[in-house]
Design a protein around this motif. Sequence first.
Motif, mmCIF file in Angstrom:
data_model
loop_
_atom_site.group_PDB
_atom_site.id
_atom_site.type_symbol
_atom_site.label_atom_id
_atom_site.label_comp_id
_atom_site.label_asym_id
_atom_site.label_seq_id
_atom_site.Cartn_x
_atom_site.Cartn_y
_atom_site.Cartn_z
ATOM 1 N N THR A 108 0.831 -1.203 0.000
ATOM 2 C CA THR A 108 0.000 0.000 0.000
ATOM 3 C C THR A 108 0.864 1.251 0.000
ATOM 4 O O THR A 108 1.814 1.358 0.784
ATOM 5 N N ILE A 109 0.511 2.199 -0.873
ATOM 6 C CA ILE A 109 1.178 3.497 -0.949
ATOM 7 C C ILE A 109 0.230 4.549 -0.380
ATOM 8 O O ILE A 109 -0.973 4.523 -0.656
ATOM 9 N N LYS A 110 0.779 5.482 0.402
ATOM 10 C CA LYS A 110 -0.034 6.536 0.999
ATOM 11 C C LYS A 110 0.575 7.900 0.691
ATOM 12 O O LYS A 110 1.795 8.055 0.667
ATOM 13 N N PHE A 111 -0.315 8.861 0.467
ATOM 14 C CA PHE A 111 0.067 10.243 0.159
ATOM 15 C C PHE A 111 -0.271 11.100 1.373
ATOM 16 O O PHE A 111 -1.439 11.227 1.744
ATOM 17 N N TRP A 112 0.757 11.700 1.989
ATOM 18 C CA TRP A 112 0.597 12.421 3.251
ATOM 19 C C TRP A 112 0.787 13.917 3.062
ATOM 20 O O TRP A 112 1.595 14.358 2.249
ATOM 21 N N LYS A 113 0.025 14.662 3.839
ATOM 22 C CA LYS A 113 0.170 16.117 3.927
ATOM 23 C C LYS A 113 0.424 16.486 5.381
ATOM 24 O O LYS A 113 -0.323 16.076 6.271
ATOM 25 N N VAL A 114 1.484 17.262 5.620
ATOM 26 C CA VAL A 114 1.829 17.713 6.967
ATOM 27 C C VAL A 114 1.803 19.239 6.956
ATOM 28 O O VAL A 114 2.571 19.873 6.229
ATOM 29 N N ARG A 193 -1.958 14.400 7.760
ATOM 30 C CA ARG A 193 -3.241 13.907 7.251
ATOM 31 C C ARG A 193 -2.998 13.079 5.998
ATOM 32 O O ARG A 193 -2.281 13.502 5.094
ATOM 33 N N CYS A 194 -3.588 11.901 5.966
ATOM 34 C CA CYS A 194 -3.459 11.025 4.804
ATOM 35 C C CYS A 194 -4.483 11.460 3.757
ATOM 36 O O CYS A 194 -5.688 11.355 3.976
ATOM 37 N N ARG A 195 -4.007 11.935 2.616
ATOM 38 C CA ARG A 195 -4.899 12.434 1.576
ATOM 39 C C ARG A 195 -5.365 11.342 0.617
ATOM 40 O O ARG A 195 -6.502 11.352 0.163
ATOM 41 N N ARG A 196 -4.485 10.411 0.276
ATOM 42 C CA ARG A 196 -4.840 9.359 -0.670
ATOM 43 C C ARG A 196 -4.201 8.042 -0.233
ATOM 44 O O ARG A 196 -3.132 8.025 0.380
ATOM 45 N N ILE A 197 -4.873 6.934 -0.578
ATOM 46 C CA ILE A 197 -4.346 5.592 -0.350
ATOM 47 C C ILE A 197 -4.410 4.841 -1.674
ATOM 48 O O ILE A 197 -5.490 4.707 -2.268
ATOM 49 N N TYR A 198 -3.267 4.369 -2.141
ATOM 50 C CA TYR A 198 -3.171 3.651 -3.412
ATOM 51 C C TYR A 198 -2.874 2.182 -3.094
ATOM 52 O O TYR A 198 -1.778 1.854 -2.630
ATOM 53 N N ALA A 199 -3.860 1.326 -3.339
ATOM 54 C CA ALA A 199 -3.732 -0.075 -2.944
ATOM 55 C C ALA A 199 -4.264 -0.984 -4.045
ATOM 56 O O ALA A 199 -4.853 -0.532 -5.036
ATOM 57 N N HIS A 200 -4.030 -2.297 -3.855
ATOM 58 C CA HIS A 200 -4.569 -3.365 -4.704
ATOM 59 C C HIS A 200 -4.117 -3.236 -6.165
ATOM 60 O O HIS A 200 -4.883 -3.515 -7.089
ATOM 61 N N ALA A 201 -2.879 -2.822 -6.385
ATOM 62 C CA ALA A 201 -2.374 -2.702 -7.751
ATOM 63 C C ALA A 201 -1.125 -3.543 -7.987
ATOM 64 O O ALA A 201 -0.678 -3.642 -9.128
ATOM 65 N N HIS A 202 -0.573 -4.143 -6.939
ATOM 66 C CA HIS A 202 0.649 -4.936 -7.076
ATOM 67 C C HIS A 202 0.429 -6.318 -6.475
ATOM 68 O O HIS A 202 -0.016 -6.453 -5.332
#
Length: 269
Positions: A108-114, A193-202
């Motif tokens: 799982t890849i996550k896109f974070w904003k601080v 804050r986690c803005r996006r979660i990129y999963a289930h692609a690998h």
Amino acid sequence: MEICAVDIISSIEFDRTGDHLATGDRGGRVVLFERTYTRDHDGNRRDLEKMDFPITRHPEFRYKTEFQSHEPEFDYLKSLEIEEKINKIRWCQSANGALFLLSTNDKTIKFWKVHEKKVKKICDMNVDPAKAAGNGPVVGPSIPTSSKPYTANGGCLDKSLGLSNDFSFPPGGVPSLRLPVVLTSNEMSLVPRCRRIYAHAHDYHINSISNNSDGETFISADDLRINLWNLEISNQSFNIVDVKPANMEDLTGDNFSRISSYSLSYAGI
């Protein structure tokens, strides 16, 4: 001093300015550090770099904030445990004083904003305790209450317990009732804050991520595939390289070397 396995650093990354440092550990945490400028010479950083000053000390980084990026998971379809270890961290373009970064574990890849946010505090309570005692004792769970007939919706059939028809609130209101007041202080706090979660692609473990120069897309790679993502779209990706053979028995070391060369060339390395 004994070091726990979850505290071992598994990934480290500087941003493009060199002012911020991010580390990821085996416990799924991301820790951010900020460079401190304690120099003997005053002036703009770019002007100082052009001058020929001898290096008298190494740069120092102070702790900024940390957050839990990934948690351990379990893939029930494949009966596979997914550990929380951070494999890679990549900084993205900052905007409006906020920091953005990508972090990934095996799946799982996550896109974070601080970003910084002013702290809000509640300064007053709802009821004045001194005047609340005059309204009668507070019934707790250990104090038995008398049984009264109640309707199905919770209403009481005993009219002696309710308010009379001629009851009215005073013109100035009830003086003992005060609403809580929320004040915004000048104290600032860093909020991840986690803005996006990129999963289930690998299907295989993610071992590399790289953001592209356009600032809008990034690629993720496992042992046999490379996917292209848009930062704002988390439910769709494009497979740009796939070297998985039709028969897994034909898998050789050439497949892994090709996927490495593809990822390096696409990232512009």
